[in-house]
Structures are given as C-alpha cells and as structure tokens.
Design an enzyme around this catalytic site. Structure first.
Site, mmCIF file in Angstrom:
data_model
loop_
_atom_site.group_PDB
_atom_site.id
_atom_site.type_symbol
_atom_site.label_atom_id
_atom_site.label_comp_id
_atom_site.label_asym_id
_atom_site.label_seq_id
_atom_site.Cartn_x
_atom_site.Cartn_y
_atom_site.Cartn_z
ATOM 1 N N ASP A 81 128.406 81.511 54.231
ATOM 2 C CA ASP A 81 129.218 81.775 55.532
ATOM 3 C C ASP A 81 128.417 82.924 56.632
ATOM 4 O O ASP A 81 128.401 82.390 57.880
ATOM 5 C CB ASP A 81 130.561 82.377 55.480
ATOM 6 C CG ASP A 81 131.457 81.576 55.090
ATOM 7 O OD1 ASP A 81 131.091 80.488 54.378
ATOM 8 O OD2 ASP A 81 132.710 81.728 55.305
ATOM 9 N N CYS A 122 130.762 83.741 46.288
ATOM 10 C CA CYS A 122 131.134 84.095 47.693
ATOM 11 C C CYS A 122 132.240 83.279 48.327
ATOM 12 O O CYS A 122 132.971 82.557 47.514
ATOM 13 C CB CYS A 122 129.797 83.626 48.394
ATOM 14 S SG CYS A 122 128.763 85.129 48.184
ATOM 15 N N ASP A 123 132.594 83.329 49.506
ATOM 16 C CA ASP A 123 133.560 82.871 50.196
ATOM 17 C C ASP A 123 134.262 81.532 49.768
ATOM 18 O O ASP A 123 135.671 82.058 49.474
ATOM 19 C CB ASP A 123 133.419 82.798 51.708
ATOM 20 C CG ASP A 123 133.005 84.145 52.238
ATOM 21 O OD1 ASP A 123 132.533 85.039 51.561
ATOM 22 O OD2 ASP A 123 133.023 84.383 53.587
ATOM 23 N N LYS A 124 133.728 80.527 49.738
ATOM 24 C CA LYS A 124 134.844 79.478 49.467
ATOM 25 C C LYS A 124 134.478 78.938 48.010
ATOM 26 O O LYS A 124 135.342 77.954 47.677
ATOM 27 C CB LYS A 124 134.139 78.186 50.434
ATOM 28 C CG LYS A 124 134.273 78.548 51.718
ATOM 29 C CD LYS A 124 135.786 79.179 52.317
ATOM 30 C CE LYS A 124 135.491 79.681 53.631
ATOM 31 N NZ LYS A 124 134.907 80.715 53.902
ATOM 32 N N CYS A 195 128.475 90.250 49.841
ATOM 33 C CA CYS A 195 128.604 91.449 50.909
ATOM 34 C C CYS A 195 129.347 92.584 50.531
ATOM 35 O O CYS A 195 130.432 92.437 49.933
ATOM 36 C CB CYS A 195 128.832 90.914 52.075
ATOM 37 S SG CYS A 195 127.498 89.670 52.646
ATOM 38 N N GLU A 499 135.060 80.721 61.217
ATOM 39 C CA GLU A 499 135.242 82.194 61.488
ATOM 40 C C GLU A 499 134.731 82.656 62.635
ATOM 41 O O GLU A 499 133.771 82.252 63.521
ATOM 42 C CB GLU A 499 134.678 82.743 60.196
ATOM 43 C CG GLU A 499 135.103 82.578 58.952
ATOM 44 C CD GLU A 499 134.439 83.417 58.095
ATOM 45 O OE1 GLU A 499 133.285 83.846 57.998
ATOM 46 O OE2 GLU A 499 134.855 83.373 56.549
ATOM 47 N N SER A 525 136.116 86.256 59.659
ATOM 48 C CA SER A 525 135.375 86.590 58.589
ATOM 49 C C SER A 525 136.085 87.689 57.844
ATOM 50 O O SER A 525 136.765 88.483 58.579
ATOM 51 C CB SER A 525 133.873 87.114 58.857
ATOM 52 O OG SER A 525 133.268 87.913 57.878
#
Length: 624
Positions: A81, A122-124, A195, A499, A525
């Site tokens: 992302d 990570c995100d998704k 992150c 985002e 985000s």
C-alpha cells in the site's frame, strides 16, 4: 468421524491419475492417507513485509512433515500500500483482498487440502487470507512475517524514532532541508517486516491473536529476530494438532468458525479499540465476520467503542512507541491481560495456541493468558521471549539478530501498555460516528486525534477525488477551519476505496494537521492521524449524503457525542437530492474527474458494498 478431504483425490482406483500427479510432486507410497496441509505463502520482492518470506513455507513444511503430514505450498499476491499510495495503483489495493481470498479458496478446494497455514503480513494479505480461512472452515493457523524495526536517526544532535509516515511528511514539508529529508527517508524503514507502527498490517496481525487463530507474539515479534523462527515451526506443529483433533477425534473446536465466533470477534474489536488500531481493521473485521456467518456489525463496534479504554498508544499516534515496544511490554497477550482484568474480555473462547483435552477451561484463551500474559505468568521462557528487541542493523534477512531488552516493560502506569486505572483515555482509540452525513456510520481513529479537536465545526471544501484534494491542499486552497471533503472514493465510486494518507500528510506538512478536518467515503492508511474521518456510508456513488455537500456548507463534528452533521435543512437536502436524481445516468458520479478504470476494477465495483458492510461483494446480486 470426518473423512480427510484429501481422500477425494488420493483413494480408489479411479484416482490413479491424481495419485500419479501427487507422486510427481514428491508424495511417496507411505504418505497417502496422511493429511495434506496447504501452506498459503505471500512472498514477493515488491513488499518489505514479504521480501523475507521466501523460505518460510519450507520452515513450516518441515514441522508439518515431522508431525506426520504432507505439506504443499503455494503463493498468492501481495500489494504494498505504501508503494501503491498516491497514484492509480491504490485503486487495486482493497480489491486485491478479494482476489487473495478467492485464490486461497481456489487452491485449497481444487486440491482438497485438509488444513491450512496462512503466511501473511501486510495490509490486504492477512484480511484476504482470514476471509478465505473462515469461508473454507478447515483447521488453520496464521503466522505473519512480523513488524520491521523502528527507524532511528539523529536530527539536530537528537536521536529520534521514525517510520514511513515521517518520511512522507518530511518530503512534503518545505521547512525540512533536503539533507534532513534524505536522512529521514534513508532511516525510516531500516529492515524487512511490516511498517513499524500500529498501522493496518500490524493491527491485523495482532487481531489474529485475539481471534484465536495465531500464536502469541505473532503481531509483535520483530521480523528480524531469531525467536520468530520458532513461531513458523510451531505453526506447522499446531496445524497438525488441530487437523488430528478434527479428523481423528471429531473435535469441531479445532475449526476456525468455532474459534472465531461472535465472542472472539468482540475480543478482537476490544483489542483493536484498546490499542488504537488502524481504522481499516473495522472494514476487514466486518468482511471476515460475513465470511464466518457471524452477525457482527457497525452497531456492535459503536457499542464497544463506548466501553473500552485506550490502553496502548503506538505510532502514528505517538512517536514514543512502536511495535518493538509493544512486544517488550508483553505484546497482544499483555493488552488482552489488562482487558481481562477490567472484565471486558471473553476468555472462554477457543484458541489455536491451547490444547483442548476436554477438561474445563482447556483449549481456551483463559489458559493461553495464564501462560503468556507477562503480568501473571511464572514461565521464565515466556518472559525471555517478550524481551526480544531490535538490533538497529539495516537488513532484509529474517532471524538475523538475537538482541534482548535489558528488562520487560511491566510499567502499567506510564509504560507502553497501561492498566485501566492509568489508561491513555477511558474511551478507546476508535469510534463510530453517525448523522446525516453518514446515515450508516463512519469511522475515526480517536487515538490519533488531538484533544482540542474532539469537537470541530468548519466549512466544507469539497473535492471529487483524492488527486484534486492533494492539488488543492498543496496549492493553498485549504485553510484553517476547513473540513476537506473527498468523495467518490468509496468501494464503488473509486473504485477500490483508496487510502488518503497523502492528503492527511500534506495537511500536516502545511501546518494544518490540527486546524482542519477531513472526511471521505474512502479510507485511511493505518499511518494516518489527525481528525480524519473515513468509511462514510453510504458512499457517494451509492446515493450517500456526502455526494450532496457543497462548498461552504457548515459541518459539525462531535466525537464525544459520536455525531457528524451537515448543518443544512432537510428541505434543502431533499432539493439537492432531487436535483441529483434529475441528472439521470450522470447522477451519483464525480464531476469532471479524469481517471482510467480498468475492466478488472469495473467488475469489482459492480459487486462492491459500502464500507459499513466491509466492502465485500453484494451477495444479493449473486444468489438466486
């Protein structure tokens, strides 16, 4: 007794061809009849959170095979992302969640796997795999790649901690010198891993612990630390134990839908609110609940947000603490322990980290907390585990260091994790607002909102896209007291629900971070802080009131009262709605927006629901 799913392709003369193909993958005569465990990996060289995962599948496989199973690994996609941010690439991020869920379902069902290990980060990727796991309902264990170490650098002879957001803000701030900006950029993301703050990736990996589907430390143990290796090995052992419980003992408590039930979703949301997790977690938990057929809604989140205190404050809400500090304070189990002591946790739910031997309390979160909550455990190995810390050496290699903090952070008065008595605030880090702007609700990460901004009244500055908003902010159109409205960025309208980290970062860089609010039917985000309100539902493209806001309209935000109001009369709003309807095919569409939307994204938009439903597919359009 349930039959192994894999028997469909391994038993009987009619499966001779399938067995021949299994043999060509390395399966031997004496392997047939063993459970086949799928390992869904997500290694890619595009994403720092996944760049070190290449060999993790083999590590998990070794433990599975040692425990008597057949391990078969496959890969799925992973979008970064941060790299996709601020341009058309972000349109693909949320839709990738559905593709990941589908790809895991396709592989597992096509090959009749008996159980599943999900290697995400990570995100998704974690949400997509979670949706698939609950859809499939076979024994599963999640193990993530782990968070990266916090960045550190010296500015003006002062050592400061950094993360990705600091690099973005510095890069856009004309008051920061080129030299300092470059220094921050080179130091912000020093190692492999997700992150370093409580952004979406780390939030979701923490929530899998609370849902009962991953092992203690999954959300907080650094990617670089040697101790994380054991989590991958244990994931392989645990999934085999779960498979044996289900297929050999007919123990349905080993299935994910019986672990991640309504109480477990409440636990996950309670944790999320207490740790000020990313607002994206709301979207993903709602989506996962739908896959699990659990009736968990925005109303539940609203109810819980009024009860749960804010016990753990982490970047981006404060520069003082990052995930490495959360781990030192006891990780997710440390936060859950404090929540349990306040009476806000269901501890009678099943958990993959605990064996269920049939005795009262066995196999439950209660037994896991007894062992892994640093404030109550007597296990010195557990205390040693949570003392794992950063090395401060830039690297893309997993398990590359074995540094320890000199002591645990057990300070529940002024430390990273607090007791209820000394909470950062008595109301948690996420809240649901509603009103005529968002009849079905919207989300604000209160953990990142300054106390002075808990109530805010301002004039609308309306943009039809994120790109226009960025240009307006950088061009000086936005001034103190404005409420920036970014619309047609929802799941349908974007499509893809981008985002808005760049608009919020640029507001900060221009000194407007506490002087303006931002509302959108898009999302934010996990790195966002400030008065940033997202997930406005219904979205503009679905006929939401956000589409009717005009420049100069007065907008009133009251977080303590959980309200967001457009100060326009019902008569005027109805007139605007009628005018919109009169546009025919152009109604509920952005004016003048220039954006290429691919066929793949159009297909996603056709079925996408608004954020209050998790932005999942509209099942009513698929079912007879």
């Amino acid at each position: 007794m349930p039959k192994l799913r894999s028997a469909t392709s391994t038993e009987g003369r009619n499966m001779a061809g399938a067995r021949a193909l299994w043999r060509a993958t390395g399966v031997k005569d004496n392997d047939f009849g063993k459970p086949i465990i799928a390992i869904a990996n997500s290694f890619t060289q595009f994403v720092p959170g996944h760049v070190h995962l290449k060999d993790m599948g083999s590590l998990v496989a070794s433990a599975i095979e040692e425990a008597g199973g057949i391990a078969k690994e496959f890969n799925t996609i992973a979008v970064d992302d941060g790299i996709a941010m601020g341009h058309g690439g972000m349109l693909y991020s949320l839709p990738s969640r559905e593709l990941i869920a589908d790809s895991v379902e396709y592989m597992v069902n096509a090959h009749c796997a008996d159980a599943l290990v999900c290697i995400s980060n990570c995100d998704k990727i974690t949400p997509g795999m979670l949706m698939a796991a609950l859809r499939l309902n076979i024994p599963v264990v999640f193990v993530s790649g782990g968070p990266m170490e916090a960045g550190k650098t010296k500015l003006s002879d002062k050592l400061i901690k950094l993360d990705l957001v600091d690099a973005m803000v510095a890069g856009a701030d004309s008051n920061v010198s080129d030299e300092d900006s470059a220094k921050i950029e080179r130091s912000a993301c020093p190692t492999c891993g997700s992150c370093s703050g409580m952004f979406t990736a780390n939030s979701m990996n923490c929530l899998t612990e609370a849902l009962g589907l991953s092992l203690p430390g999954n959300g907080s143990m650094l990617a670089t630390h040697a101790d994380r290796r054991e989590l991958f090995l244990e994931a392989g052992r645990r999934v085999m134990a779960l498979a044996k419980r289900y297929y050999h003992q007919d123990d349905e408590s080993a299935l994910p839908r019986n672990i991640a039930n309504f109480k477990a979703f409440e636990n996950a949301m309670t944790l999320d609110i207490a740790m000020g997790g990313s607002s994206n977690t709301v979207l993903h938990l709602l989506a996962a609940a739908q896959e699990a057929d659990v009736d968990f809604t925005m109303a539940d989140i609203d109810r819980m947000s009024r009860l749960v205190p804010h016990l753990c404050k982490v970047a981006p809400s404060t520069p003082k603490y990052h995930m490495e500090d959360v781990h030192r304070a006891g990780g997710v189990m440390g936060i859950l322990g404090e929540l349990d002591r306040t009476g806000l946790l269901h501890t009678d739910v099943f958990h993959v980290a605990a064996d269920n031997d049939g005795t009262p309390g066995s196999g439950t979160l209660k037994s896991v907390l007894a062992q892994y909550d640093v404030m109550q455990t007597q296990d010195e190995k557990v205390k040693h585990f949570f003392m794992a810390g950063p090395a401060g050496i830039p690297t893309t290699k997993a398990f590359s260091q074995d540094c320890r903090w000199p002591s645990l952070d057990n300070d529940r008065q002024e430390g990273c994790i607090r007791s209820r008595e000394f909470a950062f605030s008595q109301e948690g880090g996420l809240a649901v607002l509603s009103g005529n702007v968002a009849e079905n609700g919207c989300i604000v990460k209160t953990a990142g909102v300054d106390e002075s901004n808990l109530t805010f009244v301002g004039s609308a500055r309306v943009y039809e896209s994120q790109d226009d908003a960025v240009a307006g902010i950088l061009g000086g159109e936005v001034v103190a007291g404005d409420v920036v409205v970014i619309r047609y960025e929802g799941p349908k309208g974007g499509p893809g629900m981008q985002e808005m980290l760049y608009p919020t970062s640029y507001l900060k860089s221009r000194g407007l971070g506490k002087a303006c609010a931002l509302i959108t039917d898009g999302r934010f985000s996990g790195g966002t802080s400030g008065l940033s309100i997202g997930h406005v539902s219904p979205e503009a493209a679905a006929g939401g009131t956000i589409a009717l806001i005009e420049n100069g309209d007065r907008i009133e935000i009251d977080i303590p009262k959980r309200s967001i109001k457009l100060a326009v009369s019902d008569v005027e709003l109805n007139a605007r709605r009628e005018k919109m309807h009169s546009l025919g095919p152009m109604a509920w569409k952005p004016i003048g927006r220039q954006r290429y939307v691919s066929l793949a994204l159009k297909a996603y938009a056709m079925l996408a629901t608004s954020a209050d439903k998790g932005a999942v597919r509209d099942r009513s359009k698929l079912e007879d």
